[in-house]
Design a protein around this motif. Structure first.
Motif, short mmCIF file in Angstrom:
data_model
loop_
_atom_site.label_atom_id
_atom_site.label_comp_id
_atom_site.label_asym_id
_atom_site.label_seq_id
_atom_site.Cartn_x
_atom_site.Cartn_y
_atom_site.Cartn_z
N PRO A 352 -7.00 15.94 16.50
CA PRO A 352 -6.99 15.89 15.03
C PRO A 352 -6.11 14.72 14.59
O PRO A 352 -5.04 14.51 15.17
CB PRO A 352 -6.34 17.22 14.61
CG PRO A 352 -6.24 18.05 15.83
CD PRO A 352 -6.40 17.18 17.03
N GLY A 353 -6.57 13.96 13.64
CA GLY A 353 -5.76 12.85 13.14
C GLY A 353 -5.79 11.60 14.00
O GLY A 353 -5.07 10.64 13.73
N ARG A 532 -4.65 18.84 4.74
CA ARG A 532 -5.77 18.96 3.80
C ARG A 532 -6.32 20.38 3.81
O ARG A 532 -6.16 21.13 4.80
CB ARG A 532 -6.90 17.98 4.16
CG ARG A 532 -6.55 16.49 4.19
CD ARG A 532 -5.71 16.08 3.03
NE ARG A 532 -5.78 14.66 2.71
CZ ARG A 532 -4.84 13.76 3.04
NH1 ARG A 532 -3.78 14.12 3.72
NH2 ARG A 532 -4.96 12.50 2.65
N ILE A 553 -11.25 21.05 11.89
CA ILE A 553 -12.23 21.57 10.92
C ILE A 553 -13.18 22.51 11.66
O ILE A 553 -13.88 22.12 12.59
CB ILE A 553 -13.03 20.42 10.25
CG1 ILE A 553 -12.08 19.34 9.73
CG2 ILE A 553 -13.91 20.97 9.12
CD1 ILE A 553 -12.76 18.15 9.10
N CYS A 567 -4.30 20.58 11.54
CA CYS A 567 -4.53 19.38 10.72
C CYS A 567 -3.36 18.42 10.80
O CYS A 567 -2.21 18.82 10.69
CB CYS A 567 -4.78 19.79 9.27
SG CYS A 567 -4.92 18.36 8.17
N GLY A 569 -3.32 15.66 8.87
CA GLY A 569 -3.19 15.03 7.56
C GLY A 569 -3.64 13.58 7.51
O GLY A 569 -3.11 12.78 6.73
N GLY A 571 -6.46 12.47 6.45
CA GLY A 571 -7.15 12.25 5.17
C GLY A 571 -8.58 11.76 5.31
O GLY A 571 -9.26 11.54 4.30
S1 SF4 Z 1 -7.07 15.49 7.36
FE1 SF4 Z 1 -9.12 16.25 7.86
S2 SF4 Z 1 -9.88 14.87 9.46
FE2 SF4 Z 1 -7.66 14.56 9.31
S3 SF4 Z 1 -6.77 15.93 10.81
FE3 SF4 Z 1 -6.82 17.08 8.91
S4 SF4 Z 1 -8.75 18.15 8.95
FE4 SF4 Z 1 -8.88 16.57 10.50
#
Ligand code: SF4
Ligand SMILES: Cc1ncc(C[n+]2csc(CCOP(=O)(O)OP(=O)(O)O)c2C)c(N)n1
Ligand code: SF4
Length: 590
Positions: A352-353, A532, A553, A567, A569, A571
């Motif tokens: 993630p990220g 998010r 997600i 998450c 973050g 974005g």
């Molecule tokens: S902001 Fe969205 S894409 Fe980024 S890590 Fe969090 S859930 Fe995943």
């Protein structure tokens, strides 16, 4: 009463590092690659006595350590099996010019390809280069054999190879700790072109020495305590080495065994003595049938490959099957492991990220061919990103793009490599593109680390292995120096600008270099931004956010939801959601 020797539980890699320390090594270099990486990561614990570095690639690491050894320093170089392909060129010639201080190539193979792009047997290189080979079968031997390899290397002035495998490198067993023995030699390179300059007139003489050295070392291997006969029941005699020896002891506890530790040059006299003492010979070795082939060539009848698989990693259960087959018995029943059919499939995914995700997502809009490489971004091959079309080897991501382009591929070609890979062997590919008027677009996904192998530093990070600050080399400036005129930098979490840069560069009728710059959040140990959240009322279930393949997600329910513990973050999901259903949340709202 004599003091009890101190013993420690160590992995094979830690033991190799300890052996380097005890044998008086003062120079160690390497390039990361599983399962070899932790050797240097442990050598650096002795940095007061040993200079150590991550070099840009294995060839450079090899050449630096070789030169240190030619000046009299005891040195090691570390790499994984595919790394030895990169260092094969200097290896072949160092075998001719020889060394002064002991020089040991510590190479770790990966039978079963747990984390490698191929399965190859580095023992072939020892035979190819005509250098001595040492194969430990546990951590204690890993340390002792390193010391022995150093001794033989110095005695015969030859590079030596210590070959480990994943099972040995990563399993732990007890190791006896001893004092360090300093190298008594002064470090000073003694000029002697006849010895160190392999122009043909000198090289031909060196060639003869190599053959003589092999003969002398074969005699020594026959006498070496690293090769031993264990006489038991003489109806079956097994010749084995490395981790396979441990499995043999479990599966055939009563059989006589010739255990080879100093396994090349082949100890022929010992092999003959053993074969003459048993009714039947079986060779048990992992991967290639190097020993078996040689034993047959000695006109000794033996069993081997027809019973022992040569593909993948050996284990006690594979050898139990081999034994049953040999004895004409029924194959042992496989234990049926029961898994719940409720468990979700877990394909490998980018974290993630991860900054690489933005680039793959932006590329998905274009009908291009993507040549990839071997870092974390190779995970872009899988659904839903589905973006890599071919991978070959480190650095290949750039040169293959050029090859496809020049071959007349109709679609625009994009090459993707990581920053560590760029420094390893990407630069020369870029030169090729500029020099030979290529048109591909190259993207360096620069996350400021060698993430795939566990976050090692490299020439771009501004830190050395010994923990010092240093110059951080700019990929952009190298790109320009290589002759690429279009060099742009993007922040891959900014989807709009990244998309625009990719559109522009793909439309350009000349080569270009895009540096996608954002540090790996795992290396930084912090979130990219605020967590998010998906507002279920606004979400129209278009599933656009799921196309990012972010493991935070979850798309299994009625509508996608974000796991706030996972998450990071970044974005990206917020930017791709066409209905503004994703927004940031304050920690206290969670
Ligand atoms: S902001 Fe969205 S894409 Fe980024 S890590 Fe969090 S859930 Fe995943
Ligand atoms: C010749 C060779 N040496 C070492 C390796 C081990 N290895 C796999 S990927 C990789 C580099 C990863 O770093 P980078 O290119 O920066 O990408 P990231 O993983 O950070 O995304 C390495 C060293 C290899 N596969 N081949
Ligand atoms: S380790 Fe870093 S670079 Fe690799 S997938 Fe995770 S976030 Fe991305």
């Amino acid at each position: 009463m004599a003091a009890r020797a101190q013993k420690q539980l160590m992995s094979g890699n830690e033991a190799i590092a300890r052996g380097s320390y005890e044998s008086g090594v003062t120079f160690a270099s390497g390039y990361p690659g599983t399962p070899s990486t932790e050797i240097l990561e442990n050598v650096v614990k002795y940095k007061n006595d040993i200079y150590c570095e991550w070099s840009p690639n294995e060839k450079v690491a090899f050449e630096a350590a070789a030169a240190a050894s030619c000046a009299g320093a005891r040195s090691i170089v570390t790499m994984k099996h595919v790394g030895l392909n990169v260092a094969a060129d200097p290896l072949m010639t160092l075998s001719y010019i020889g060394v002064e201080g002991g020089f040991v190539i510590c190479v770790a193979d990966d039978p079963g390809m747990h984390s490698s792009q191929n399965e190859q047997d580095s023992r072939q290189y020892a035979r190819f280069a005509k250098i001595p080979l040492f194969e430990p079968s546990d951590s204690s031997e890993a340390k002792e054999f390193l010391i022995k390899a150093m001794e033989i290397s110095e005695k015969y002035k030859t590079p030596a190879m210590l070959r480990s495998t994943t099972r040995i490198s990563h399993s732990c067993s007890l190791v006896e700790i001893a004092e360090r023995k300093e190298n008594p030699k002064k470090i000073a390179f003694e000029k002697n072109p006849q010895r160190f300059v392999p122009v043909p007139i000198y090289g031909r003489e060196m060639r003869k020495n190599v053959e003589q050295r092999l003969k002398d070392m074969a005699d020594e291997a026959c006498e070496s305590e690293l090769n031993r006969i264990e006489w038991r029941d003489k109806s079956l005699g097994i010749i084995s080495c490395s981790i396979a020896y441990q499995y043999v002891r479990e599966v055939w506890p009563d059989a006589s065994v010739l255990k080879l530790g100093f396994s090349y040059p082949f100890p022929d006299k010992l092999i003959r003595e053993f074969a003459a003492g048993v009714k039947k010979v079986l060779v048990v070795e992992e991967l290639d049938d190097i020993l078996e082939e040689h034993i047959r060539a000695m006109d000794i009848k033996c069993l081997g490959r027809e019973f022992v698989p040569g593909i993948g990693e050996l284990s006690i259960s594979t050898l139990q099957k081999s034994r049953a087959k040999m004895e004409g018995k029924e194959l042992p029943q496989e234990k049926i492991l029961k898994y719940s059919d409720q468990l979700p499939a877990r394909p490998p995914v980018l974290c993630p990220g991860c900054p690489h995700r933005g680039i793959f997502f932006a590329l998905a809009k274009h009908d291009v061919v993507v040549t990839g490489d071997i870092g974390c971004y190779s995970l872009g091959t899988f659904k839903p990103l589905n973006r890599l079309d071919i991978i070959l080897c480190m650095g290949g991501g750039i040169s293959m793009a050029h090859g496809l382009d020049k071959a007349g591929e109709k679609k625009k070609v994009v090459g993707i490599v990581g920053d560590s890979t760029f420094f390893h062997s990407g630069i020369t590919g870029l030169l090729d593109i500029a020099y030979n008027k290529g048109k591909s677009t190259i993207i360096v996904v620069d996350n400021r680390t060698t993430a795939m192998t566990g976050h090692q530093d490299h020439p771009g990070t501004g830190r050395t292995l010994m923990g010092e600050k240093t110059k951080a080399i700019s990929i952009q400036e190298i790109g320009k120096a290589c002759g690429i005129e279009r060099v742009v930098t993007v922040y891959p979490y900014d989807m709009e600008k990244t998309q625009k840069a990719i559109d522009d560069e793909l439309n350009a009728d000349e080569p270009s270099l895009i540096v996608s710059y954002a540090p790996c959040p795992l290396r930084e140990r912090k979130r990219v931004g605020q967590i998010r959240l998906i507002d279920a009322k606004l979400c129209k279930n278009c599933k656009m956010c799921l196309k990012l393949g972010c493991p935070a997600i979850n798309g299994a329910g009625e509508k996608p939801v974000i796991d706030n513990l996972m998450c990071s973050g970044c974005g990206l999901c917020q930017q791709v959601c066409p209905f503004d259903a994703i927004s940031t949340v304050e920690e206290e709202q969670l």
